[in-house]
Design an enzyme around this catalytic site. Structure first.
Site, PDB file in Angstrom:
ATOM      1  N   CYS A 158       2.687   3.379  13.317  1.00  0.00           N
ATOM      2  CA  CYS A 158       2.064   4.536  12.596  1.00  0.00           C
ATOM      3  C   CYS A 158       0.910   5.097  13.388  1.00  0.00           C
ATOM      4  CB  CYS A 158       1.496   3.732  11.465  1.00  0.00           C
ATOM      5  SG  CYS A 158       0.328   2.364  11.795  1.00  0.00           S
ATOM      6  N   HIS A 251      -4.099   7.751   8.715  1.00  0.00           N
ATOM      7  CA  HIS A 251      -4.658   7.411  10.169  1.00  0.00           C
ATOM      8  C   HIS A 251      -5.077   8.955  10.774  1.00  0.00           C
ATOM      9  CE1 HIS A 251      -3.704   3.207  10.037  1.00  0.00           C
ATOM     10  NE2 HIS A 251      -2.797   3.106  10.659  1.00  0.00           N
TER      11      HIS A 251
HETATM   12  N1  LIG Z   1      -0.896  -1.595  13.402  1.00  0.00           N
HETATM   13  C1  LIG Z   1      -1.108  -0.543  12.462  1.00  0.00           C
HETATM   14  C2  LIG Z   1      -0.090  -0.320  11.478  1.00  0.00           C
HETATM   15  C3  LIG Z   1       0.910   0.512  12.175  1.00  0.00           C
HETATM   16  O1  LIG Z   1       2.192   0.307  11.990  1.00  0.00           O
HETATM   17  C4  LIG Z   1      -2.628  -0.677  11.897  1.00  0.00           C
HETATM   18  O2  LIG Z   1      -3.086  -1.779  11.892  1.00  0.00           O
HETATM   19  O3  LIG Z   1      -3.202   0.278  11.478  1.00  0.00           O
END
Ligand SMILES: N[C@@H](CC=O)C(=O)O
Length: 361
Positions: A158, A251
């Protein structure tokens, strides 16, 4: 599509599993017929197994409430009920590798949110707007697995979704070096503020394994297919710091970038907003109409205003400006559990279906 494809969700009770369930409600091509989870949930109804841990902001779909949860380890039994599965299982990396291959060997395509197979050379890791041609390696994967229709395809982490699309859109200018800081939401760790109260008003400057993924995975997505395997791109060089921030979903990335051939700001913005790919051309059900939006206001993108852009499937970019050390800097934002997780996997499955890799059994 005359008859919907029958879909199973492996790891259906966790946060990404729940996101799959909610995104697939009323999906025009896919119908969730099977939910599978750990042995401790098996035999319960989905509603009982999830209990008070439903974390979506829309109600649990009626159609799944009464489904009996199957044991994810009973591979043949689960596979017999479906045309393909989405995987969001919560196990060790080695266990995930093994179980996803077991499913593929039952001639059940697996579209996975997990990182376990992201570096298996003949497993495609795809953002459908960027590298759908990587699905071509599925033919050599099937030879290795000895299958005719079973295979594994994955989506990337992500954290890269808020800046990797820009690298694809700006390919002709030769992105050369990138310095990235990600500001990652707590749902990326499968949490809400209720179950992670320490994150209220806090920042944690460490997310295990995340910096390596954020630096390397874009190079695989930007790579090419050679002899049935994916060969990584050798540029740009990326260095990244990943920080957990008190945000539920979304994010954000702050990025500095150097190019081989420095373009103008206007050229960069034009390339972003005109960037389209297979999902837009094929008008896939989950495709954002406009994949990347550019926001002119100085205070955008903002999580609270922009995270749901294009139902969480689009990417928002802003604050593109020249820098005193690098050529440019900018801010990117994407929804980590939609585009960055389940939604990205659903779009991969739609692409695979449109290209004929997934069919009714
Ligand atoms: N590892 C990431 C999730 C994404 O797939 C996170 O901790 O935000």
């Amino acid at each position: 599509m005359e008859q919907k494809l029958r879909v199973g969700i492996l790891g259906a009770t966790g946060m990404v599993g729940q996101r799959f369930i909610s995104l697939l409600e009323n999906h025009p091509w896919f119908e969730v017929v099977t939910v599978a989870a750990s042995p401790r949930s098996a035999g319960k109804t989905y509603e009982e197994a999830v209990g008070g841990r439903w974390k979506m902001d829309t109600p649990m779909p009626e159609a799944v409430k009464k489904l009996t949860v199957l044991n994810v380890n009973e591979v043949e039994k689960v596979a017999a009920t479906v045309d393909f599965v989405f995987s969001a299982v919560d196990m060790t990396k080695e266990e995930i590798k093994a179980i996803e291959e077991e499913y593929a060997k039952t001639e059940t395509p697996v579209v996975s949110n997990n990182s376990a197979h992201r570096w298996t050379p003949d497993v495609p890791m795809v953002v459908p707007e960027i590298n759908p041609e990587h699905f071509d390696v599925i033919e050599s994967q099937k030879k290795r697995l000895g299958t005719t229709r079973g295979f594994i395809a994955v989506k990337p982490n992500c954290s890269i979704q808020s800046y990797a699309p820009c690298l694809a859109a700006w390919k002709e200018f030769g992105p050369k070096e990138l310095v990235v800081t990600t500001y990652q939401a707590i749902s990326g760790a499968g949490k809400t503020f209720k179950d992670w109260p320490e994150m209220d008003g806090n920042i944690i400057p460490y997310i295990g394994g995340e910096e390596e993924k954020s630096e390397k995975e874009p190079l695989r997505v930007l790579g090419r297919v050679e002899n049935g395997e994916i060969v990584m791109a050798d540029a740009p060089k990326i260095t990244c710091q990943c920080v957990r921030v008190p945000v539920l979903n979304g994010h954000t990335a702050a990025v500095f970038i150097n190019f081989e051939k420095k373009p103008s700001k206007e050229e960069l913005i034009e390339k972003l907003v005109s960037f389209r790919g297979f999902p837009q051309e094929a008008d896939l059900p989950s495709a954002p109409k406009q994949f990347i939006q550019y926001l002119e206001e100085d205070n955008r993108p903002q999580v609270s205003l922009d995270v749901d852009y294009e139902r969480g499937m689009g990417v928002s970019i802003g604050r593109l400006r020249e820098d005193s050390i690098y050529d440019y800097k900018f801010i990117g934002l994407s929804h980590n559990t939609v585009r960055g997780a389940a939604g990205g996997a659903v779009l991969c499955a739609e692409t695979l279906t449109a290209k004929g890799f997934i069919q009714a059994k």
